[in-house]
Motif scaffolding. Sequence first.
Motif, mmCIF file in Angstrom:
data_model
loop_
_atom_site.group_PDB
_atom_site.id
_atom_site.type_symbol
_atom_site.label_atom_id
_atom_site.label_comp_id
_atom_site.label_asym_id
_atom_site.label_seq_id
_atom_site.Cartn_x
_atom_site.Cartn_y
_atom_site.Cartn_z
ATOM 1 N N VAL A 191 11.346 11.401 10.767
ATOM 2 C CA VAL A 191 9.909 11.597 10.637
ATOM 3 C C VAL A 191 9.218 10.247 10.792
ATOM 4 C CG1 VAL A 191 10.064 13.631 9.165
ATOM 5 C CG2 VAL A 191 10.064 11.375 8.117
ATOM 6 N N GLU A 192 7.995 10.298 11.245
ATOM 7 C CA GLU A 192 7.217 9.084 11.451
ATOM 8 C C GLU A 192 6.464 8.731 10.174
ATOM 9 O OE1 GLU A 192 4.729 7.406 15.224
ATOM 10 O OE2 GLU A 192 4.059 9.329 14.397
ATOM 11 N N VAL A 193 6.480 7.460 9.842
ATOM 12 C CA VAL A 193 5.752 6.972 8.669
ATOM 13 C C VAL A 193 4.519 6.229 9.153
ATOM 14 C CG1 VAL A 193 5.858 5.534 6.606
ATOM 15 C CG2 VAL A 193 7.902 6.747 7.370
ATOM 16 N N GLU A 194 3.369 6.639 8.631
ATOM 17 C CA GLU A 194 2.102 6.026 9.039
ATOM 18 C C GLU A 194 1.408 5.396 7.842
ATOM 19 O OE1 GLU A 194 0.779 8.733 12.874
ATOM 20 O OE2 GLU A 194 -0.102 9.172 10.910
ATOM 21 N N LEU A 195 0.691 4.335 8.112
ATOM 22 C CA LEU A 195 -0.035 3.603 7.077
ATOM 23 C C LEU A 195 -1.478 3.422 7.524
ATOM 24 C CD1 LEU A 195 0.298 1.963 4.379
ATOM 25 C CD2 LEU A 195 0.621 -0.053 5.820
ATOM 26 N N ASP A 196 -2.405 3.766 6.643
ATOM 27 C CA ASP A 196 -3.825 3.551 6.943
ATOM 28 C C ASP A 196 -4.153 2.070 6.835
ATOM 29 O OD1 ASP A 196 -4.959 6.057 7.584
ATOM 30 O OD2 ASP A 196 -4.865 6.667 5.490
ATOM 31 N N ILE A 197 -4.781 1.527 7.867
ATOM 32 C CA ILE A 197 -5.207 0.123 7.890
ATOM 33 C C ILE A 197 -6.728 0.093 7.774
ATOM 34 C CG2 ILE A 197 -5.152 -2.064 9.124
ATOM 35 C CD1 ILE A 197 -2.400 -1.010 8.334
ATOM 36 N N PRO A 198 -7.273 -0.298 6.608
ATOM 37 C CA PRO A 198 -8.728 -0.264 6.421
ATOM 38 C C PRO A 198 -9.496 -1.022 7.496
ATOM 39 C CG PRO A 198 -7.615 -0.685 4.338
ATOM 40 C CD PRO A 198 -6.575 -0.765 5.406
ATOM 41 N N GLU A 199 -8.930 -2.164 7.924
ATOM 42 C CA GLU A 199 -9.641 -2.975 8.921
ATOM 43 C C GLU A 199 -9.750 -2.259 10.267
ATOM 44 O OE1 GLU A 199 -7.854 -5.550 5.840
ATOM 45 O OE2 GLU A 199 -7.113 -3.941 7.129
ATOM 46 N N LEU A 200 -8.795 -1.351 10.541
ATOM 47 C CA LEU A 200 -8.803 -0.645 11.818
ATOM 48 C C LEU A 200 -9.528 0.696 11.733
ATOM 49 C CD1 LEU A 200 -5.101 -1.277 12.976
ATOM 50 C CD2 LEU A 200 -7.162 -2.535 13.638
ATOM 51 N N GLY A 201 -9.493 1.282 10.543
ATOM 52 C CA GLY A 201 -10.158 2.569 10.393
ATOM 53 C C GLY A 201 -9.322 3.754 10.825
ATOM 54 N N PHE A 202 -8.042 3.534 11.092
ATOM 55 C CA PHE A 202 -7.155 4.642 11.453
ATOM 56 C C PHE A 202 -5.728 4.282 11.052
ATOM 57 C CE2 PHE A 202 -7.707 1.919 15.180
ATOM 58 C CZ PHE A 202 -6.395 1.619 15.516
ATOM 59 N N GLY B 153 0.837 -1.193 0.000
ATOM 60 C CA GLY B 153 0.000 0.000 0.000
ATOM 61 C C GLY B 153 0.868 1.236 0.000
ATOM 62 N N TYR B 154 0.228 2.379 0.211
ATOM 63 C CA TYR B 154 0.923 3.664 0.233
ATOM 64 C C TYR B 154 0.799 4.281 1.613
ATOM 65 C CZ TYR B 154 1.067 3.375 -4.857
ATOM 66 O OH TYR B 154 1.305 2.980 -6.145
ATOM 67 N N SER B 155 1.908 4.800 2.112
ATOM 68 C CA SER B 155 1.875 5.466 3.415
ATOM 69 C C SER B 155 1.233 6.833 3.274
ATOM 70 C CB SER B 155 3.297 5.616 3.974
ATOM 71 O OG SER B 155 4.047 6.505 3.157
ATOM 72 N N ASN B 156 0.840 7.399 4.393
ATOM 73 C CA ASN B 156 0.338 8.770 4.402
ATOM 74 C C ASN B 156 1.500 9.729 4.183
ATOM 75 O OD1 ASN B 156 -2.227 7.817 4.989
ATOM 76 N ND2 ASN B 156 -1.933 7.968 7.197
ATOM 77 N N PRO B 157 1.229 10.937 3.684
ATOM 78 C CA PRO B 157 2.317 11.921 3.546
ATOM 79 C C PRO B 157 2.999 12.165 4.894
ATOM 80 C CG PRO B 157 0.344 12.672 2.404
ATOM 81 C CD PRO B 157 -0.063 11.454 3.185
ATOM 82 N N VAL B 158 4.331 12.164 4.894
ATOM 83 C CA VAL B 158 5.047 12.386 6.149
ATOM 84 C C VAL B 158 4.940 13.859 6.534
ATOM 85 C CG1 VAL B 158 6.655 10.490 5.825
ATOM 86 C CG2 VAL B 158 7.246 12.737 4.951
ATOM 87 N N GLU B 159 4.845 14.116 7.823
ATOM 88 C CA GLU B 159 4.722 15.482 8.334
ATOM 89 C C GLU B 159 6.115 15.979 8.723
ATOM 90 O OE1 GLU B 159 2.210 17.379 8.331
ATOM 91 O OE2 GLU B 159 0.609 15.966 7.786
ATOM 92 N N THR B 160 6.795 16.602 7.775
ATOM 93 C CA THR B 160 8.149 17.076 8.070
ATOM 94 C C THR B 160 8.144 18.229 9.070
ATOM 95 O OG1 THR B 160 8.084 18.503 6.107
ATOM 96 C CG2 THR B 160 9.068 16.316 5.852
#
Length: 369
Positions: A232-243, A89-96
Amino acid sequence: MYVAVKGGETAIANAHRLLADRRRGDRNLPAMTIGQIVEQLGLAVDRVMAEASLHDRSLAALAVKQSRGDMIEAIFLLRAYRTTLPRFGYSNPVETGEMLVERRVSATYKDLPGGQLLGPTFDYTHRLLDPSLLEDGEVEEPVLRDSEAEHIMRVSEILAEEGLIESDGDMPEDHIPGDLTREPMEFPMARDLRLQSLARGDEGFLLALAYSTQRGYGRNHPFVGEVRIGEVEVELDIPELGFAVSIGNIQVTECQMVNQFKGSAKAPPQFTRGYGLVFGQSERKAMAMSLVDRALRADEFGEDRTAPAQDEEFVISHADNVQSTGFVEHLKLPHYVDFQAELGLVRKMRADFEAAQGSDESWLNDAAE
């Protein structure tokens, strides 16, 4: 046309054995470990990760070792490995803006919120060889200040408060970021795709283009608004979790270049931006990227495209060092059929030329008689 080499399996195998021997070097010296490369040749590792588009220090170090320190070969190896990996998948944009900053300098303001952080840099060294590094001597522990996990205002935000700089590259709400690794290259290209291409482009090529814009081959009159390095922190949206969930931290270098703009019939005089973001500590690459990014935005500001750095198709088509290497190095492959055809053509042309010359000389002799 080129033809395949046949019957050279033994020679190729021997070449590989010789390569392995040269890679290992003197057996009386300890072999270089992956850990040593990661820790002591970190900037080389960072470049390989950035231009291969794969953030993995151990694998990048392995590529550096396997290639005997040839950066482009190492990048080629790591990018080839990258193609074998599944895409989850694709991560969310990193918040520099939320970066845990290790280094942050600005050439536009001496005193600014968050202060100037020099960090690990060659900028203030004397560029003299250090004989003490010939031996494995003691190294002093660094002086560190307490980490501050807080937002550090960008220089561009200071200018934006007075309306003196363009907006920060806003895209339409329905815009879906492109992916050069999955989509064919097409021109004209959206800025997000251009930045993606520049981020994995060859550092030397981009540096030369960036230098050209400062020497008059473009319209850049830049100031380093800010260069910052940190995690920077890398985050990934997990559809099953909703966040979104955090999948780890990575080190990046970000550069915002501030450029003059005299204004036009539609826009007032203001500063404009060039942007660069790359894996690891790679200030030279991020700065060059930001200068080229601004040069490629000439059409946005109604500027004439008169220089190579402003020509999108020229820049993007030649920035990739893996593609460039393949095209140049394929010249080493056998081109026997092609060359023989060229050889026959040149021989015929020379014969025709000499015949024509002889005819001219005969006419001159007849005229003289």
